[in-house]
Design a protein around this motif. Structure first.
Motif, short mmCIF file in Angstrom:
data_model
loop_
_atom_site.label_atom_id
_atom_site.label_comp_id
_atom_site.label_asym_id
_atom_site.label_seq_id
_atom_site.Cartn_x
_atom_site.Cartn_y
_atom_site.Cartn_z
N GLY A 283 0.82 -1.21 0.00
CA GLY A 283 0.00 0.00 0.00
C GLY A 283 0.86 1.26 0.00
N ARG A 284 1.91 1.23 0.78
CA ARG A 284 2.83 2.37 0.85
C ARG A 284 3.56 2.55 -0.48
NH1 ARG A 284 4.85 6.34 0.88
NH2 ARG A 284 6.45 7.29 2.19
N ILE A 285 4.04 1.43 -1.06
CA ILE A 285 4.74 1.50 -2.35
C ILE A 285 3.80 2.00 -3.44
CG2 ILE A 285 5.80 0.05 -4.15
CD1 ILE A 285 6.95 -1.65 -1.82
N SER A 286 2.53 1.62 -3.35
CA SER A 286 1.55 2.06 -4.35
C SER A 286 1.31 3.57 -4.29
CB SER A 286 0.23 1.31 -4.15
OG SER A 286 0.41 -0.07 -4.33
N ASP A 287 1.41 4.16 -3.10
CA ASP A 287 1.31 5.62 -2.99
C ASP A 287 2.43 6.30 -3.76
OD1 ASP A 287 -0.97 5.65 -1.42
OD2 ASP A 287 0.13 5.66 0.47
N ILE A 288 3.57 5.61 -3.88
CA ILE A 288 4.75 6.20 -4.55
C ILE A 288 4.72 5.94 -6.06
CG2 ILE A 288 7.27 6.18 -4.66
CD1 ILE A 288 7.27 5.29 -1.71
N PHE A 289 4.40 4.70 -6.46
CA PHE A 289 4.53 4.31 -7.86
C PHE A 289 3.20 4.22 -8.62
CE2 PHE A 289 8.34 2.54 -5.81
CZ PHE A 289 9.32 3.14 -6.59
N GLY A 290 2.10 4.39 -7.91
CA GLY A 290 0.81 4.36 -8.59
C GLY A 290 -0.01 3.14 -8.23
N ARG A 291 -1.24 3.38 -7.72
CA ARG A 291 -2.07 2.28 -7.23
C ARG A 291 -2.58 1.40 -8.36
NH1 ARG A 291 -4.76 7.04 -3.95
NH2 ARG A 291 -3.07 7.34 -2.46
N VAL A 292 -2.96 2.01 -9.48
CA VAL A 292 -3.51 1.24 -10.59
C VAL A 292 -2.46 0.29 -11.16
CG1 VAL A 292 -4.39 1.40 -12.94
CG2 VAL A 292 -5.30 2.91 -11.17
N MET B 30 0.10 -1.03 -9.60
CA MET B 30 0.31 -2.12 -8.65
C MET B 30 -0.87 -3.09 -8.64
SD MET B 30 3.33 -1.59 -7.35
CE MET B 30 3.80 -0.99 -8.97
N TYR B 31 -2.08 -2.55 -8.79
CA TYR B 31 -3.29 -3.40 -8.83
C TYR B 31 -3.25 -4.33 -10.04
CZ TYR B 31 -8.30 -4.49 -8.56
OH TYR B 31 -9.52 -5.12 -8.45
N ASN B 32 -2.89 -3.77 -11.19
CA ASN B 32 -2.79 -4.59 -12.41
C ASN B 32 -1.74 -5.69 -12.26
OD1 ASN B 32 -4.66 -2.88 -13.53
ND2 ASN B 32 -3.18 -1.70 -14.72
#
Length: 546
Positions: free
Chosen positions: A50-59, A61-63
């Motif tokens: 979740g923290r990494i997704s704030d940095i690199f983009g949630r979408v 990371m979700y994909n």
């Protein structure tokens, strides 16, 4: 896909173990890891991701999560080994699947919270939960059908869904907010947090297994060392997080009362309910279904069918409660939901082992309604209170509390049940066998570890038949065939263990009810509804006025 996969594996474990040639009496540690490995890995990773997704983009990371989950499902389908080798392969591939699942869990609530305005988030998150429940129902039905055809097919069903999900999410999901690339990854925090949770959860998992002559492993030095070291690292992690400029675990979020109380409510509720479904499955598979004429081979599937009212209650209430929370806030709805759950758990303590199904179904349906009343509004309140740039972290914290609470709950429930059975079963078996004129069988039956007996029933095996097949020839020959027929019937074993098992379950349900009421008190203390965007607007207006 995630909910469906979870229930498919739960329902299909008997077919999977038979397919790879595993004896549940000797290898129930593999059962634990196939069940718990997914939860442990998800719990460890969701906050980090979740923290990494704030940095690199949630979408993005979700994909990636869809892709990893799909690859792991293919690997599970192709599992090449047999016996212990195959069991280890399944555990490893489930861990890979859990990594993909963690990417999905860490980001789904954050993406929805970003896509919907504050006063529609409860409905969106509630509808998302309801769709998950539909997946769970589909998993029970599809798992039962596919397991009867070919055990590998239970993993293959995820593949087309995963491929479509990957393509669809890549084409349709857009990153609505710009990722903050200026933040640094908290490497020390990530590593120490992961190690601390791994040690704690592994210690709890092995605490359930027998150790030496003891029925559980809580006195095992490795279990004690693992949990103590994990707690010490967790304390060190919290200290480190106060010193680094871009912490992984956003402790400042817990300064927001609405966020902290919502989080603490989640872990208390999961402690109460995380092991509930598994205990109800055991009650149905080990006792109620055999007593009502179902063979052990088919009890896993029918246990899932008979638990559908629990999922239906959540499905009915999930989106309704989410929509209501958009208008009225989460405090009243979530608190009432937790009270309903606690009352339902108290009602479960009043049931006999040969209960009336309509009564049982009504209780678990109301508990599902209570869970729906709690989960959707509470999740919306937690996400609404978090700043947009930290919603990936907030979603990860929510998922981590859910998984950790659930794993702890299973450990607590299992420990209560196993310890009570250990105390009561030897004398119970001795009396029952003596009355049949088969006292020579008693020493062997008394040595059945409660863990093995429970897991054998869970996997669709008659524990007594397994014991009879392993008796020395002179002992087996001294037992009249009529007695063998009685003790290996579908009804003898559940009738003998039922009083002790229900006594253990009543203690577990009562403990869970107390935790549920504690969660209700915590929920009631959350204060008024907090929506970050609205609060920032109010602050700006105050500054302009001043």
């Amino acid at each position: 896909m995630g909910f469906m996969n979870s229930n498919i594996v739960l329902i299909s474990l008997p077919a999977i173990f038979r397919g790879i040639g595993i004896n549940p009496f000797n290898s129930f540690q593999y059962l634990l890891w196939i069940l718990f490995g997914y939860s442990i890995v998800s719990a460890v990773l969701v906050v980090n991701l979740g923290r990494i997704s704030d940095i690199f983009g949630r979408v993005r990371m979700y994909n990636l999560g869809f892709l990893i989950f799909t690859i792991a499902s293919i690997l599970l389908y192709l599992t090449p080994g047999k016996g212990d080798v195959a069991a280890l392969q399944l555990v490893i591939y489930r861990v890979i699947q859990a990594i993909g699942g963690a990417f999905l869990m860490a980001n789904s609530a954050a993406i929805l919270s970003e896509a919907f305005p504050p006063r529609q988030r409860g409905f969106a998150l509630g509808l998302n939960g309801v769709i998950g429940i539909f997946g769970g129902v589909a998993g029970i039905i599809i798992g039962g059908i596919l397991a009867s055809i070919y055990w590998r097919d239970v993993f293959l069903v995820n593949v087309p869904i995963g491929i479509l999900g990957t393509i669809w999410s890549m084409k349709s999901l857009k990153q609505l907010s710009k990722p903050d690339r200026n933040q640094r990854i908290d490497l020390p925090g990530n590593v120490i947090f992961a190690l601390s949770l791994i040690l704690i959860l592994i210690g709890i998992t092995y605490g359930i297994l027998p150790y030496g002559n003891q029925v559980t492993g809580w006195s095992n030095p490795y279990v004690i060392s693992s949990i103590v070291a994990g707690l010490a690292l967790l304390g060190g992690f919290l200290f480190i997080e106060t010193k680094v400029p871009d912490p992984m675990f956003r402790l400042e979020l817990f300064k927001i009362r609405a966020f902290s109380m919502a989080s603490f409510s989640i872990i208390l509720a999961q402690l109460a309910l995380g092991g509930l479904q598994l205990m109800l499955v055991l009650l149905l598979q080990a006792i109620w279904l055999p007593l009502h004429g179902y063979s052990y081979a088919v009890t896993p599937f029918w246990a899932g069918i008979y638990l559908l009212p629990l999922l239906a209650g959540f499905g009915v209430m999930g989106s309704i409660a989410g929509k209501l929370s958009d208008r009225y806030g989460a405090r009243t709805l979530s608190t009432i939901g937790l009270v309903i759950l606690g009352i339902g758990l108290l009602f479960l303590t009043t049931l006999s082992y040969n209960f009336n199904y309509v009564e049982f179904a009504t209780i678990i349906f109301l508990m599902g309604v209570g869970n729906g009343l709690f989960v959707s509004p509470n999740n919306a309140a937690l996400m609404n209170a978090a700043p947009p740039k930290h919603r990936g972290s907030a979603s990860g914290i929510r998922a981590m509390f859910t998984n950790v609470g659930s794993t702890l709950s299973i450990g607590v429930f299992f420990t209560i049940v196993i310890e009570v059975l250990y105390l009561l079963l030897p004398s119970t078996f001795s009396s029952a066998l003596t009355s049949l004129g088969a006292s020579q069988l008693a020493p062997y039956m008394e040595k059945i570890p409660p863990t093995a007996a429970i897991f054998a029933a869970f996997l669709g095996y008659n524990p007594v038949s397994a014991i009879i097949s392993q008796l020395p020839a002179n002992v087996a020959g001294s037992i009249p065939p009529s007695v063998i027929n009685v003790v290996t019937s579908n009804t003898w074993f559940p009738s003998v263990i039922a009083p002790s098992f229900m006594q253990a379950l009543r203690i577990a349900f009562l403990s869970a009810a107390i935790l549920s009421f504690a969660a209700a008190i915590t929920s009631a203390l959350r204060g008024k509804m907090v929506v970050y965007e609205e609060r920032m607007t109010e602050v700006k207006e105050q500054k302009r006025t001043n």
